[in-house]
Design a protein around this motif. Structure first.
Motif, PDB file in Angstrom:
ATOM      1  N   SER A  74      48.855  -6.314  -6.166  1.00 48.28           N
ATOM      2  CA  SER A  74      48.866  -4.885  -5.814  1.00 48.28           C
ATOM      3  C   SER A  74      49.903  -4.259  -5.148  1.00 48.28           C
ATOM      4  O   SER A  74      51.025  -5.056  -4.846  1.00 48.28           O
ATOM      5  CB  SER A  74      47.758  -4.787  -4.644  1.00 48.28           C
ATOM      6  N   VAL A  75      50.236  -3.075  -5.221  1.00 49.01           N
ATOM      7  CA  VAL A  75      51.466  -2.129  -4.644  1.00 49.01           C
ATOM      8  C   VAL A  75      51.699  -2.581  -3.163  1.00 49.01           C
ATOM      9  O   VAL A  75      52.911  -2.969  -2.794  1.00 49.01           O
ATOM     10  CB  VAL A  75      51.207  -0.935  -4.696  1.00 49.01           C
ATOM     11  N   GLN A  76      50.572  -2.829  -2.478  1.00 49.04           N
ATOM     12  CA  GLN A  76      50.806  -3.055  -1.099  1.00 49.04           C
ATOM     13  C   GLN A  76      51.582  -4.843  -1.000  1.00 49.04           C
ATOM     14  O   GLN A  76      52.197  -4.940  -0.120  1.00 49.04           O
ATOM     15  CB  GLN A  76      49.667  -3.117  -0.291  1.00 49.04           C
ATOM     16  N   ASP A  77      50.827  -5.468  -1.553  1.00 41.58           N
ATOM     17  CA  ASP A  77      51.367  -6.879  -1.672  1.00 41.58           C
ATOM     18  C   ASP A  77      52.774  -7.029  -2.188  1.00 41.58           C
ATOM     19  O   ASP A  77      53.623  -7.625  -1.459  1.00 41.58           O
ATOM     20  CB  ASP A  77      50.536  -7.626  -2.448  1.00 41.58           C
ATOM     21  N   ASP A 111      55.081  -4.454  -2.000  1.00 39.60           N
ATOM     22  CA  ASP A 111      55.981  -4.057  -0.990  1.00 39.60           C
ATOM     23  C   ASP A 111      56.370  -4.929   0.170  1.00 39.60           C
ATOM     24  O   ASP A 111      57.165  -5.223   0.654  1.00 39.60           O
ATOM     25  CB  ASP A 111      55.500  -2.634  -0.195  1.00 39.60           C
ATOM     26  N   ALA A 112      55.147  -5.908   0.341  1.00 39.79           N
ATOM     27  CA  ALA A 112      55.180  -6.765   1.573  1.00 39.79           C
ATOM     28  C   ALA A 112      56.097  -8.001   1.118  1.00 39.79           C
ATOM     29  O   ALA A 112      57.039  -8.332   2.014  1.00 39.79           O
ATOM     30  CB  ALA A 112      53.821  -7.326   2.036  1.00 39.79           C
TER      31      ALA A 112
END
Length: 851
Positions: free
Chosen positions: A53-56, A58-59
């Motif tokens: 996912s985009v959030q993962d 970025d993290a």
């Protein structure tokens, strides 16, 4: 470049470009020592980023930036992205520790031949970090010259020095093992391979002594000849012929901004580059197809400490400022826009470094292209690499007249030799290349079931029986449309499990998995096919299936009560049925359900006789005969022993959970009663104490047939929840992702999920939840397209797999031979080959032995 300088570069003379290749002193786990310095070498673990996912993402990118800017700041680092051909024969040696039943050697050998046919490469990620200088450069150069003149070679490395450096290396590992790269010390064997592979020699690698490779062993690693040419290098083999052609490419310029995902992932995309090999004189143009280039990367970098970064940026700002003032003093009086922009950018960057903690890195990326075919093939590969990066506006060129320097530079333990082809930028420009990104899914060991189809190649392993050994959940779900390869994948998992010594029971509601028995028998596994016909009367008798008579004493009355007509149940038929069961058990001999029916027919009680007559007539049907019919001599029976046991029940008509028992028709009553045998057998076999040490697999294809009933859903939840304790793996195959997602007991115990094509939004969203992927338009489109080729044809066996670590990637399930694929064919034409007559012929001899 002047001619004299070019000649000097070609000979390795002058400036930073000069000097011989690195002189290795010792290798140990995680360490490479040269005459001049020591380096820590670590293996990096690839992350599963294709479906992240985009959030993962970025993290992970933030964590990589922190590792570069905090842990590696001030260190000279060297990243190598390498490829090695998959050694298929290794799987044959490994199979001895995986399989134990049947003709497992032939089973594993078939997979080895398939791996050789695929010819898949394996990616390796290694990171070198300079730890310390061993002594001064000038002093070492002079000492080496004296040693070479005297013929004394390299002095030994003390154990104390190795221990000290090993401590420094492990301290660095502890700081990087929590990074997205999950760094570990590179084994000494890997480092020996890393150095020797550039020579393209076939000599065996030296074995470490006391954990290290030193002295004369080191010389065997670099015993080769490299002939530099203006645009390539030729690696000369031991016989004097050219073993390989190689070219080192530089990347002089990058655009100001790159997208990620997209062109910004310039290191991750190495595996995506393909080319069309040149056609020889005898080649057939019709046979030309795309092949992977498999270019490698060598990137040296140094993250600048905060003070050095500020000083460098300020110098650039002042230079631009002076150029602007100088231009303003000229007659034109107007500085160029580039000068003004540079001055402003440097001022902003200085503020970002001071206020926001932005880190800068000096990096020197190189791409290495190699061919073992011909120079023409090498140049075709180079053209493909240049064209690939041109699509992202990244300039890639061959290092003309500097191939020797660039080749030395990419060797472990060397240094930057061509500094003018480098870049200074923020660390995100390096970390956003996602050199550790790609695709990864499946178990770390166990049977190979297919290969990755994402951005990085690789094999996929899946062992459906591994959950119990790992103290984890034991349920695996295969979900998707009909005809996409679910049942074939389930069949392969069951066969792999049986070769591991497991008892695999397959409840075949559709009646098209008879080929699993054929395949198992062809490779020496015990296997039997049982069908719901009168020819298999008594094969599902609970007296035979259950452990001991106590379990049957409870289950048989419940089963016969279900099968009895509702008007007899209403009159109390359960009482004479229970009395008859107890009498048959006490009467001696071998208890059987058909004996209970005969006892009922001869009872003094009128209700008992009427019930017995009704059950007797139902026992003559195809659904009644398996659990309460009188078996013929030599009838095949199910037995809890290693092998594959397929029970085909295509004629079942199970009522839904909302329909009351009194409203069931005779077909539904018999269907539920027969299913009662299978469920009771599954539960009892899973829980038998004497079978706790044996692997067990219960596979339920077309599980939506079972989940529609209250009893079926409860059975699946029970097996899923106790599977770890009982060593029982539950394998489910369904077209109904929504229905399965509502069974909490099953969903909570899912160890792995295999998703095939689904077309409706509700089913796609349910599959997204089970796969751990976001339910958005992008994921739905991916699930919609997973089962189709670009031509529009069906792509059988292509899926999205989520493993026990919650990694997800696209996977192609692979049947290793055309003969096995034909055996496992579930098409109507193939299923017709496994008719009751055929099944009888296959099992008569075995049944006679059993009797």
């Amino acid at each position: 470049m002047k001619t004299a300088q070019r000649i000097g570069n070609l000979l390795g003379l002058g400036g930073e470009r000069g000097g011989p290749p690195p002189q290795y002193a010792a290798l140990a786990d995680g360490l490479i020592l040269t005459d001049t310095h020591a380096e820590a070498w670590l293996t990096l673990t690839a992350a599963n980023t294709d479906l992240m996912s985009v959030q993962d993402r970025d993290a992970q990118l933030d964590q990589a930036d922190q590792a570069l800017g905090r842990v590696l700041a001030g260190h000279d680092c060297h990243l190598r992205v390498l490829w090695s051909p998959l050694r298929a024969d290794d799987y044959l040696h490994e199979a001895a520790n995986i399989f134990s039943a049947g003709d497992w050697e032939a089973w594993a050998g078939m997979r080895v031949r398939r791996l050789d046919q695929i010819g898949m490469d394996t990616r390796h990620l290694l990171l070198g970090v300079r730890l310390t200088d061993r002594t001064g450069q000038a002093r070492q150069t002079a000492a080496r010259a004296v040693r070479e003149a005297l013929g004394t070679g390299t002095p030994p490395v003390s154990k104390r020095e190795l221990a000290t450096l090993s401590g420094q290396m492990r301290s660095l590992v502890r700081r990087l093992e929590v990074s997205p790269w999950r760094a570990e010390p590179a084994p000494v064997e890997t480092l020996a391979w890393l150095i020797a592979r550039e020579q393209h020699r076939t000599a065996p690698l030296p074995a470490p002594r006391d954990g290290a490779i030193t002295g004369a062993q080191i010389a065997t690693l670099t015993r080769g000849r490299i002939a530099p040419y203006p645009d390539h290098l030729r690696i000369v083999g031991a016989d004097g012929t050219t073993a390989a052609w190689s070219a080192v490419l530089t990347m002089p310029s990058f655009p100001p901004a790159l997208d990620t995902p997209g062109g910004g992932e310039w290191l991750r995309s190495l595996s995506e580059i393909t080319y069309t090999p040149p056609v020889g004189e005898d080649g057939d143009e019709g046979d030309v197809h795309l092949l992977p280039v498999s270019p490698e990367a060598s990137v040296r970098w140094r993250v600048l400490p905060r003070r050095d970064a500020l000083s460098k940026v300020d110098r650039a700002r002042k230079t631009a400022k002076e150029q602007r003032r100088s231009a303003a003093g000229q007659s034109a009086g107007e500085p160029g826009r580039d000068i003004e922009a540079t001055e402003g950018e440097m001022a902003d960057l200085k503020m970002a470094i001071s206020r926001d903690g932005v880190d800068l890195v000096d990096d020197h990326p190189r791409i290495v292209v190699t061919s073992t075919v011909s120079l023409e093939d090498l140049r075709a590969r180079v053209d493909a690499v240049v064209a690939h990066y041109a699509g992202s506006d990244i300039e890639v060129v061959t290092g003309e007249d500097e191939q020797r320097e660039l080749w030395c530079e990419m060797q472990p333990g060397d240094r930057v030799r061509v500094p003018d082809v480098g870049h200074t930028r923020d660390v995100t420009a390096l970390s956003a290349s996602w050199f550790w990104g790609g695709a990864r899914v499946g178990d770390t060991d166990g049977p190979i079931v297919g290969y990755l189809t994402g951005s990085t190649p690789g094999i996929v392993r899946l062992d459906v029986t591994a959950g119990s050994d790992a103290g984890d959940a034991t349920t695996t779900a295969f979900l998707g449309r009909s005809g996409r390869g679910k049942s074939t994948a389930v069949a392969m998992c069951c066969l792999d499990a049986a070769f591991r010594g497991a008892f695999a029971l397959i409840l075949d509601f559709k009646g098209d998995l008879g080929g699993v028995v054929t395949a198992a028998q062809a490779y020496g596994l015990p296997a039997r096919l049982v069908q719901t016909t009168s020819r298999f009367a008594g094969s599902a008798d609970l007296f035979t299936l259950l452990e001991g008579h106590e379990a049957a004493q409870v289950e048989v009355p419940a089963q016969l009560t279900i099968a009895a007509p509702p008007h007899l149940r209403a009159r109390g038929a359960e009482t004479p049925i229970t009395r008859a069961v107890n009498a048959v058990i006490r009467g001696g001999g071998t208890p059987a359900t058909w004996r209970v029916v005969e006892y009922l027919r001869t009872m003094d009680d009128a209700l008992g006789r009427e019930t017995g007559e009704a059950l007797y007539e139902l026992a003559q049907t195809g659904l009644g005969a398996p659990f309460m019919g009188r078996p013929a001599d030599g009838a095949p029976l199910l037995s809890p022993e290693p092998g594959v046991w397929v029970v085909q029940m295509p004629g079942l008509s199970l009522p839904d959970a909302a329909t009351h028992m009194d409203q069931w028709n005779p077909l539904q009553r018999l269907s539920v009663a027969l299913m009662h045998s299978m469920l009771a057998y599954g539960v009892t076999t899973a829980g038998r104490r004497d079978l706790r040490g044996m692997r067990k697999v219960l596979a339920v294809p077309e599980v939506h047939v079972l989940t529609a009933t209250r009893q079926g859903a409860a059975f699946l939840s029970y097996i899923a929840r106790v599977g770890r304790a009982l060593g029982t793996a539950l394998v489910l195959d369904s077209q109904d992702a929504v229905g399965l997602s509502r069974i909490v007991g099953v969903v909570e115990q899912l160890r792995a999920v295999v998703g095939f094509q689904l077309t409706t939004e509700a089913e796609q969203d349910a599959l997204c939840g089970l796969l751990g992927l976001p339910a958005n338009a992008h994921t739905r489109a991916m699930i919609q397209a997973i089962g189709r080729l670009p031509s529009g044809a069906v792509r059988h066996g292509h899926s999205i797999v989520r493993d026990a670590q919650w990694d997800a990637a696209t996977v192609q399930w692979d049947v290793p031979s055309a003969e096995l694929l034909a055996m496992l064919d579930t098409s109507p034409k193939a299923a017709a080959a496994h008719t009751p007559e055929t099944a009888d012929a296959q099992t008569t001899e075995e049944a006679a032995v059993t009797a």
